[in-house]
Design a protein around this motif. Structure first.
Motif, PDB file in Angstrom:
ATOM      1  N   ASN A   1      35.557  18.805  17.881  1.00 12.31           N
ATOM      2  CA  ASN A   1      35.081  20.185  17.943  1.00 12.31           C
ATOM      3  C   ASN A   1      36.209  21.209  18.084  1.00 12.31           C
ATOM      4  O   ASN A   1      35.967  22.405  18.023  1.00 12.31           O
ATOM      5  CB  ASN A   1      34.030  20.374  19.039  1.00 12.31           C
ATOM      6  N   LYS A   2      37.455  20.771  18.223  1.00 15.88           N
ATOM      7  CA  LYS A   2      38.597  21.688  18.202  1.00 15.88           C
ATOM      8  C   LYS A   2      38.799  22.281  16.816  1.00 15.88           C
ATOM      9  O   LYS A   2      39.417  23.336  16.669  1.00 15.88           O
ATOM     10  CB  LYS A   2      39.866  20.980  18.675  1.00 15.88           C
ATOM     11  N   ILE A   3      38.240  21.650  15.791  1.00 18.96           N
ATOM     12  CA  ILE A   3      38.364  22.169  14.429  1.00 18.96           C
ATOM     13  C   ILE A   3      37.780  23.575  14.345  1.00 18.96           C
ATOM     14  O   ILE A   3      38.376  24.476  13.763  1.00 18.96           O
ATOM     15  CB  ILE A   3      37.670  21.218  13.426  1.00 18.96           C
ATOM     16  N   TRP A   4      36.618  23.795  14.921  1.00 21.64           N
ATOM     17  CA  TRP A   4      35.971  25.105  14.825  1.00 21.64           C
ATOM     18  C   TRP A   4      36.103  25.935  16.097  1.00 21.64           C
ATOM     19  O   TRP A   4      35.679  27.087  16.125  1.00 21.64           O
ATOM     20  CB  TRP A   4      34.506  24.966  14.433  1.00 21.64           C
ATOM     21  N   ASN A   5      36.683  25.370  17.153  1.00 21.87           N
ATOM     22  CA  ASN A   5      36.883  26.111  18.392  1.00 21.87           C
ATOM     23  C   ASN A   5      38.308  25.856  18.892  1.00 21.87           C
ATOM     24  O   ASN A   5      38.552  24.928  19.669  1.00 21.87           O
ATOM     25  CB  ASN A   5      35.848  25.685  19.440  1.00 21.87           C
ATOM     26  N   PRO A   6      39.271  26.666  18.469  1.00 18.62           N
ATOM     27  CA  PRO A   6      40.670  26.419  18.826  1.00 18.62           C
ATOM     28  C   PRO A   6      40.997  26.572  20.307  1.00 18.62           C
ATOM     29  O   PRO A   6      42.050  26.134  20.754  1.00 18.62           O
ATOM     30  CB  PRO A   6      41.449  27.439  18.000  1.00 18.62           C
ATOM     31  N   SER A   7      40.095  27.169  21.104  1.00 12.48           N
ATOM     32  CA  SER A   7      40.370  27.358  22.524  1.00 12.48           C
ATOM     33  C   SER A   7      40.190  26.081  23.345  1.00 12.48           C
ATOM     34  O   SER A   7      40.598  26.016  24.497  1.00 12.48           O
ATOM     35  CB  SER A   7      39.472  28.469  23.089  1.00 12.48           C
ATOM     36  N   ILE A   8      39.593  25.057  22.738  1.00 10.83           N
ATOM     37  CA  ILE A   8      39.388  23.780  23.435  1.00 10.83           C
ATOM     38  C   ILE A   8      40.720  23.041  23.518  1.00 10.83           C
ATOM     39  O   ILE A   8      41.528  23.062  22.589  1.00 10.83           O
ATOM     40  CB  ILE A   8      38.343  22.921  22.677  1.00 10.83           C
ATOM     41  N   ALA A   9      40.951  22.381  24.646  1.00 11.81           N
ATOM     42  CA  ALA A   9      42.177  21.590  24.803  1.00 11.81           C
ATOM     43  C   ALA A   9      42.137  20.389  23.863  1.00 11.81           C
ATOM     44  O   ALA A   9      41.103  19.770  23.661  1.00 11.81           O
ATOM     45  CB  ALA A   9      42.304  21.119  26.249  1.00 11.81           C
ATOM     46  N   GLY A  10      43.252  20.095  23.269  1.00 11.65           N
ATOM     47  CA  GLY A  10      43.349  18.966  22.349  1.00 11.65           C
ATOM     48  C   GLY A  10      44.462  19.223  21.351  1.00 11.65           C
ATOM     49  O   GLY A  10      45.266  20.142  21.508  1.00 11.65           O
TER      50      GLY A  10
END
Length: 127
Positions: A62-71
């Motif tokens: 889900n970092k693909i569409w939400n760059p604020s997520i850690a990863g």
């Protein structure tokens, strides 16, 4: 992501349906069938390799569409390069599948205007 996966599969199976239809028209030409089987196999390989590349470009996914997520997203360059390859390959295969019946139908023993009409009809696959 799920819909992208389904769209990749839909495009692959759509090309497979066209290949199967042309195989039905092909008759006994062994070289033509080999070419079409090669097109079908390469289409499946390219499409089915693209799906894991799509899902593996970022961790967590889900970092693909939400760059604020850690990863991390280490696979974006690979994904972009393979997306260009898959798109170019698909366009080339579409063109080949649109032109292949023209070669096959040219030897058909019917009136020229019927032959040209069929070739144009099959040629609409280029669009």
């Amino acid at each position: 992501m799920i819909f992208t996966t389904f769209s990749i599969l839909a495009i692959a199976f759509g090309k497979m349906a066209v290949i199967q239809f042309i195989l039905q028209l092909e008759g006994t030409n062994r070289n033509g069938k080999r070419i079409l089987y090669f097109c079908a196999a390469s289409n499946c390989i390219v499409s089915f390799i693209f799906i894991p590349v799509l899902w593996a470009q970022c961790s967590p996914v889900n970092k693909i569409w939400n760059p604020s997520i850690a990863g991390a997203c280490y696979g974006r360059e690979t994904y972009t390069a393979f997306a260009y390859f898959q798109g170019s390959f698909g366009a080339t295969l579409d063109t080949a599948l649109a032109l292949y019946p023209a070669i096959m139908l040219w030897h058909l023993q019917v009136k020229l205007h019927v032959k040209l009409g069929l070739i144009i009809l099959f040629g609409f696959g280029i669009l």
